[in-house]
Design a protein around this motif. Structure first.
Motif, PDB file in Angstrom:
ATOM      1  N   ASP A  17      46.198  35.971  53.777  1.00 54.38           N
ATOM      2  CA  ASP A  17      46.618  35.331  52.524  1.00 54.38           C
ATOM      3  C   ASP A  17      48.137  35.272  52.429  1.00 54.38           C
ATOM      4  O   ASP A  17      48.706  34.255  52.015  1.00 54.38           O
ATOM      5  CB  ASP A  17      46.062  36.105  51.325  1.00 54.38           C
ATOM      6  N   VAL A  18      48.799  36.351  52.812  1.00 53.66           N
ATOM      7  CA  VAL A  18      50.260  36.378  52.772  1.00 53.66           C
ATOM      8  C   VAL A  18      50.833  35.308  53.691  1.00 53.66           C
ATOM      9  O   VAL A  18      51.748  34.565  53.313  1.00 53.66           O
ATOM     10  CB  VAL A  18      50.793  37.773  53.159  1.00 53.66           C
ATOM     11  N   GLU A  71      47.813  28.232  41.212  1.00 53.98           N
ATOM     12  CA  GLU A  71      46.767  27.813  42.139  1.00 53.98           C
ATOM     13  C   GLU A  71      46.656  28.787  43.319  1.00 53.98           C
ATOM     14  O   GLU A  71      45.563  29.269  43.641  1.00 53.98           O
ATOM     15  CB  GLU A  71      47.053  26.409  42.663  1.00 53.98           C
ATOM     16  N   VAL A  72      47.775  29.090  43.949  1.00 60.35           N
ATOM     17  CA  VAL A  72      47.704  29.884  45.188  1.00 60.35           C
ATOM     18  C   VAL A  72      47.534  31.374  44.926  1.00 60.35           C
ATOM     19  O   VAL A  72      47.091  32.110  45.818  1.00 60.35           O
ATOM     20  CB  VAL A  72      48.939  29.628  46.079  1.00 60.35           C
ATOM     21  N   PHE A  73      47.876  31.834  43.728  1.00 60.29           N
ATOM     22  CA  PHE A  73      47.679  33.236  43.386  1.00 60.29           C
ATOM     23  C   PHE A  73      46.441  33.446  42.517  1.00 60.29           C
ATOM     24  O   PHE A  73      46.399  34.372  41.694  1.00 60.29           O
ATOM     25  CB  PHE A  73      48.925  33.803  42.698  1.00 60.29           C
ATOM     26  N   ALA A  74      45.441  32.612  42.713  1.00 61.41           N
ATOM     27  CA  ALA A  74      44.134  32.792  42.061  1.00 61.41           C
ATOM     28  C   ALA A  74      44.260  32.927  40.552  1.00 61.41           C
ATOM     29  O   ALA A  74      43.599  33.764  39.926  1.00 61.41           O
ATOM     30  CB  ALA A  74      43.424  34.020  42.647  1.00 61.41           C
ATOM     31  N   GLY A  75      45.123  32.087  39.972  1.00 64.48           N
ATOM     32  CA  GLY A  75      45.308  32.126  38.526  1.00 64.48           C
ATOM     33  C   GLY A  75      45.948  33.411  38.037  1.00 64.48           C
ATOM     34  O   GLY A  75      45.852  33.752  36.857  1.00 64.48           O
ATOM     35  N   PHE A  76      46.578  34.139  38.946  1.00 64.36           N
ATOM     36  CA  PHE A  76      47.185  35.441  38.639  1.00 64.36           C
ATOM     37  C   PHE A  76      46.149  36.421  38.083  1.00 64.36           C
ATOM     38  O   PHE A  76      46.447  37.251  37.216  1.00 64.36           O
ATOM     39  CB  PHE A  76      48.389  35.312  37.707  1.00 64.36           C
ATOM     40  N   ASN A 124      51.842  44.749  43.120  1.00 67.80           N
ATOM     41  CA  ASN A 124      51.820  44.904  41.666  1.00 67.80           C
ATOM     42  C   ASN A 124      50.443  44.628  41.078  1.00 67.80           C
ATOM     43  O   ASN A 124      50.086  45.181  40.032  1.00 67.80           O
ATOM     44  CB  ASN A 124      52.871  44.007  41.020  1.00 67.80           C
ATOM     45  N   ALA A 125      49.675  43.775  41.746  1.00 70.69           N
ATOM     46  CA  ALA A 125      48.297  43.539  41.292  1.00 70.69           C
ATOM     47  C   ALA A 125      47.485  44.820  41.413  1.00 70.69           C
ATOM     48  O   ALA A 125      46.737  45.200  40.496  1.00 70.69           O
ATOM     49  CB  ALA A 125      47.666  42.412  42.105  1.00 70.69           C
ATOM     50  N   GLY A 126      47.630  45.505  42.545  1.00 71.53           N
ATOM     51  CA  GLY A 126      46.925  46.769  42.715  1.00 71.53           C
ATOM     52  C   GLY A 126      47.383  47.807  41.710  1.00 71.53           C
ATOM     53  O   GLY A 126      46.563  48.558  41.148  1.00 71.53           O
ATOM     54  N   ALA A 127      48.693  47.850  41.461  1.00 70.01           N
ATOM     55  CA  ALA A 127      49.219  48.791  40.481  1.00 70.01           C
ATOM     56  C   ALA A 127      48.692  48.481  39.080  1.00 70.01           C
ATOM     57  O   ALA A 127      48.422  49.399  38.287  1.00 70.01           O
ATOM     58  CB  ALA A 127      50.748  48.750  40.496  1.00 70.01           C
ATOM     59  N   GLU A 176      42.735  41.253  39.894  1.00 71.01           N
ATOM     60  CA  GLU A 176      41.670  41.724  40.776  1.00 71.01           C
ATOM     61  C   GLU A 176      41.617  40.895  42.047  1.00 71.01           C
ATOM     62  O   GLU A 176      41.441  41.433  43.154  1.00 71.01           O
ATOM     63  CB  GLU A 176      40.328  41.688  40.051  1.00 71.01           C
ATOM     64  N   ALA A 177      41.786  39.582  41.912  1.00 67.34           N
ATOM     65  CA  ALA A 177      41.761  38.707  43.087  1.00 67.34           C
ATOM     66  C   ALA A 177      43.006  38.918  43.945  1.00 67.34           C
ATOM     67  O   ALA A 177      42.918  39.015  45.181  1.00 67.34           O
ATOM     68  CB  ALA A 177      41.651  37.249  42.655  1.00 67.34           C
ATOM     69  N   VAL A 178      44.168  38.991  43.301  1.00 67.53           N
ATOM     70  CA  VAL A 178      45.419  39.115  44.055  1.00 67.53           C
ATOM     71  C   VAL A 178      45.485  40.460  44.783  1.00 67.53           C
ATOM     72  O   VAL A 178      46.002  40.543  45.902  1.00 67.53           O
ATOM     73  CB  VAL A 178      46.635  38.937  43.125  1.00 67.53           C
ATOM     74  N   ALA A 179      44.937  41.493  44.191  1.00 62.54           N
ATOM     75  CA  ALA A 179      44.950  42.813  44.833  1.00 62.54           C
ATOM     76  C   ALA A 179      44.168  42.815  46.141  1.00 62.54           C
ATOM     77  O   ALA A 179      44.397  43.671  47.001  1.00 62.54           O
ATOM     78  CB  ALA A 179      44.394  43.861  43.878  1.00 62.54           C
TER      79      ALA A 179
END
Length: 202
Positions: A91-92, A74-79, A114-117, A82-85
């Motif tokens: 947000d943090v 829920e809090v990580f936008a469904g993993f 890691n999302a950006g990576a 693109e959203a987490v990056a």
């Protein structure tokens, strides 16, 4: 439940199926073991989620992470990488006040990094292609839990490559746990009803 006399780390459940001890004492862990752990995950989204959760598990029990997984999703936008990056300091801060998840600043920041990576890897085949390229030629054949390794030459090499690609919280042990979870290696105990069910290893 009964213990297999020849393989004491296996427990035969009321359904007649043999599982390792860790998957026999908790309903949630048993369901996870029976339906998910060790089954192939070959898509970017699935691998990013599991890599993130393995990082959060570091130093803790997997049961803790599994119970919190719905909240994590829920809090990580469904993993969605693109959203987490796009997560920023606000947000943090939000995540670090949410008692439903593991509130570790370094691990939260690692997930965003890691999302950006993960997105940058799309230019070079993608996360799934990279991770699966480190599948070994053979898989362990453990009879006891003590026989299950915590890392391998391949997990060490993959961890090194992920770090080179700007991933963090990806040590050889965490990466080996990921490889187990997504079917790259099969560390189900010999005699377990799940041994060989992934279709990856004959």
């Amino acid at each position: 439940m009964t213990v297999d006399a020849e393989r004491p780390d296996l427990v035969v459940g009321d359904d007649g199926l043999a599982r390792p001890r860790w998957a026999s004492s908790d309903t949630l862990l048993r369901e996870y073991y029976d339906t998910e752990w060790g089954m192939p995950v070959r898509d970017e989204h699935g691998l990013f989620e599991r890599l993130s959760l393995e990082a959060f598990q570091s130093g803790l029990s997997w049961a803790t992470v599994l119970r919190k997984r719905p909240a994590f999703r829920e809090v990580f936008a469904g993993f969605d990488p693109e959203a987490v990056a796009r997560f920023d300091d606000t947000d943090v801060a939000r995540l670090l006040t949410d008692a439903r998840i593991i509130r570790n600043r370094a691990k939260v920041l690692a997930t965003v990094q890691n999302a950006g990576a993960t997105l940058r890897l799309r230019e070079d085949g993608g996360l799934a292609e990279l991770v699966w390229s480190f599948q070994p030629d053979t898989t362990p054949e453990p009879r006891t839990l003590a026989d299950v390794p915590s890392s391998s030459a391949e997990s060490r090499a993959l961890a090194k490559e992920l770090k080179r690609r700007d991933f963090t919280f990806v040590g050889p042990t965490t990466v080996f746990a990921l490889m187990e979870a997504v079917g790259i290696v099969d560390t189900h105990l010999l005699g377990s009803h799940r041994r060989g069910t992934s279709g990856v290893w004959a």
